[in-house]
Scaffold this motif. Structure first.
Motif, short mmCIF file in Angstrom:
data_model
loop_
_atom_site.label_atom_id
_atom_site.label_comp_id
_atom_site.label_asym_id
_atom_site.label_seq_id
_atom_site.Cartn_x
_atom_site.Cartn_y
_atom_site.Cartn_z
N UNK A 349 23.02 32.61 9.87
CA UNK A 349 23.77 33.49 10.75
C UNK A 349 24.97 32.83 11.42
N UNK A 350 24.71 31.77 12.17
CA UNK A 350 25.79 31.10 12.91
C UNK A 350 26.73 30.40 11.94
N UNK A 351 28.03 30.65 12.10
CA UNK A 351 29.02 30.02 11.23
C UNK A 351 29.32 28.59 11.71
N UNK A 352 30.03 27.85 10.86
CA UNK A 352 30.50 26.51 11.25
C UNK A 352 31.58 26.67 12.30
N UNK A 353 31.84 25.63 13.09
CA UNK A 353 32.89 25.73 14.12
C UNK A 353 34.23 26.19 13.56
N UNK A 354 34.61 25.70 12.38
CA UNK A 354 35.90 26.09 11.80
C UNK A 354 35.90 27.58 11.44
N UNK A 355 34.80 28.07 10.85
CA UNK A 355 34.72 29.48 10.49
C UNK A 355 34.74 30.37 11.72
#
Length: 617
Positions: A349-355
């Motif tokens: 669910x949680x995206x990477x910081x960049x995304x």
């Protein structure tokens, strides 16, 4: 090893686990820039207490690790060493090693596989790096790691420390009491303000605060009298006996129906008093098994931290309703499903910081967990602000597996596909996900305790999972209804009202065999229990029949039954363990006349109506 020492060891292991849980929780809440002095003192006392009592039992590896850990913590809390981020990681690893050692000692297995030497060297390395002048040399003695200038003699307690509890500072061996000796205290450790779920249950009341002039021995005695440790097996046995008492009381009430109240007034008074006493006893016993859901929630700050770090993501965990209480049996079944769900929220669910930045979101994602009472059930919600579920990917994976699906399926039905065995949309298999077993286990564990799980999701906004569970697995208050000369139990918490249906209340749906009724200008779907359970006999005419207005999961509907028998407290028996699972039925009970009545799963009835009647052998 005699029974007396075994009993002391059991208490030691339980309290050690509680201290480790307290240590972990405090570590995860520490502010690196301005650490709370009380939190630092609590962490130090946890390590200090484990070290003191482990040395008395000759658990040398445990003593070795806690000795170096305690040294570093003492330097931090005294201001000699500045707390660093890497220290938190090492402290948490040390906590895991201590837990492994406890398991090895409990099962009497060899501790060679536990990385005692490695973690002790890492801890000592931090001492050497940040405070070279106070560093001490550590050698491997063969028993574990011992400091060359220390033989682990018990230290003088700090000003705010109590004695070790069961053993005073001058005790040299942990021996069971001989006949005629005064019984020792129950606890080993000085810190008992925080307790975690363990293999035994504890009933605890706040200990009275001793006056400043009170002696340590008197203060300890006062504290000891406020709680007692009781094994779960004894509590379960007590609850089973109370359940049998409830059944016996129902049998007596059934037998009394043939008596004339005017001729047997004293018997009826006694039965009423028995009913009152039985209910009070049942509530008191059930409260012993009720535990706050914080026993589960408190482990998730560590789960979120470790999972996020492993995936290179930034995730904040927000907890609500930690003091909501539910049955210990439910808590035990809930731990694994929640762990799967939280890990999936972070992984999928949680995206990477960049995304997240590219999508206009903050770098740090959020996972929220909450618990609250709703009627006679517990509702646990887990949500994230990630990218949400992909309808297209789920449908594509379902087609690949040959599942019967259609493009116009409702979103709620699509989301349920992820609970199918072997279903996974992960691109690759990792140690966190991708094998398609996690969510299948989640639903199986939830349904096995009479609960259900629902999902809602929005692309780009996140996913919300709701778990509804019974408050207890033992006893409930129900309305007994009769359908086709068979008794069923409807939980009272779901009942809004009951009424006799009149012709002007009933409306037919055009183009459908379904009907609705009008109750105070509100139109409710009318369901027939005969059709829902696929009974062989036809349902009686609705007009003039008995209808119960029920509420489940925020929806209100009407259920047609043949007759209302009466209200009764019933003991829940698992249907799956004794027979098999039946859709729409959550359990069974024994009635006063010895017959078996089925307990209806009210949450499942509207869903069954939408799917068509189930088929039973």
């Amino acid at each position: 090893m005699n029974d007396g020492l075994n009993q002391f060891l059991g208490v030691f292991f339980e309290e050690a686990e509680e201290h480790l849980a307290n240590l972990e929780n405090l570590l995860l809440t520490l502010n690196l820039q301005e650490p709370d002095p009380e939190a630092l003192n609590g962490i130090f006392r946890a390590a200090h207490s484990i070290k003191g009592s482990s040395g008395m039992f000759g658990f040398t590896e445990l003593t070795a690790v806690t000795h170096v850990l305690e040294t570093l913590l003492d330097n931090i809390r005294s201001g000699k060493i500045q707390l660093q981020a890497e220290m938190i990681d090492v402290f948490l690893e040390a906590r895991d090693v201590l837990a492994q050692l406890l398991d090895s000692y409990r099962t009497q297995e060899d501790t060679i596989s536990v990385p005692t030497t490695a973690i002790t060297q890492r801890l000592q390395g931090l001492v050497n790096r940040y405070s070279p002048g106070s560093a001490t040399v550590v050698e491997d003695t063969g028993y574990g790691l011992f400091n060359t200038d220390s033989s682990f003699e018990p230290e003088e307690p700090a000003a705010d420390d109590d004695a070790y509890g069961l053993f005073g500072e001058t005790v040299t061996a942990a021996l069971p009491p001989t006949e005629g000796d005064t019984a020792p205290a129950f606890g080993f450790f000085d810190d008992t303000e925080t307790s975690q779920a363990s293999t035994s249950a504890a009933t605890t009341a706040p200990a009275p605060t001793p006056s400043p002039k009170a002696s340590p021995r008197v203060a300890a005695s006062e504290g000891e009298s406020s709680s007692i440790r009781v094994s779960v097996e004894r509590i379960d046995s007590l609850i089973n006996q109370v359940g049998e008492l409830v059944i016996t009381q129902a049998m007596l009430a059934q037998l009394s129906l043939v008596l004339d109240p005017s001729e047997h007034e004293r018997i009826f008074q006694a039965l009423n008093q028995l009913d009152h006493n039985t209910r009070e006893l049942q509530e008191a016993v059930m409260s012993i098994r009720m535990l706050p859901i914080s026993f589960i929630f408190n482990r998730f700050p560590r789960v979120v931290r470790d999972t996020a770090n492993k995936l290179g993501k930034q995730v904040e965990l927000v907890l609500r309703g930690e003091h909501t209480e539910l049955d210990k049996g439910v808590i035990e079944k809930l731990t694994d499903p929640l762990t799967h769900i939280v890990r999936n929220s972070i992984d999928h669910g949680i995206e990477s910081p960049a995304e997240r930045l590219a999508a206009g979101k903050p770098e740090q994602g959020t996972v929220r967990m909450s618990a609250y009472h709703q009627g006679g059930r517990i509702v646990v919600e887990i949500s994230d602000d990630g990218k949400g579920l992909s309808r297209e990917r789920i449908l594509a994976k379902a087609r690949e597996k040959g599942m019967a699906i259609s493009d116009d399926m409702a979103d709620s039905d699509v989301w349920q596909l992820i609970f199918m065995p072997g279903f996974s949309t992960a691109d690759s298999v990792t140690d966190l996900s991708g094998r398609g077993v996690g969510m299948d286990v989640v639903r199986r564990n939830i349904t096995s305790i009479g609960g259900r799980i629902d999902i809602s999701s929005a692309t780009g906004l996140g996913t919300h999972i709701t778990i509804r569970l019974p408050l207890t697995l033992a006893i409930l208050d129900g309305m007994i209804v009769e359908v086709d000369k068979v008794h069923y139990v409807v939980p009272l918490t779901n009942i809004v009202e009951s009424l006799q249906l009149k012709a002007e209340h009933l409306y037919s749906m055009s183009g459908s065999s379904s009907s609705v009724i009008s109750v105070r200008n509100e139109y409710l779907p009318l369901l027939s229990l005969n059709r829902l359970l696929n009974l062989k006999t036809e349902a009686p005419p609705a007009v003039g029949g008995i209808v119960i207005i029920l509420e489940a999961e925020g929806n209100t509907f009407a259920l047609q039954v043949d007759e209302l028998v009466g209200q009764q407290q019933v003991v829940i028996k698992s249907l799956e363990q004794n027979f098999r699972r039946i859709d729409g039925i959550t359990g069974a009970t024994i009635m006063g006349d010895g017959s078996v009545a089925l307990i209806l799963d009210i949450d499942a009835l509207p869903r069954l109506a939408g799917q068509g009647a189930p088929h039973h052998a």
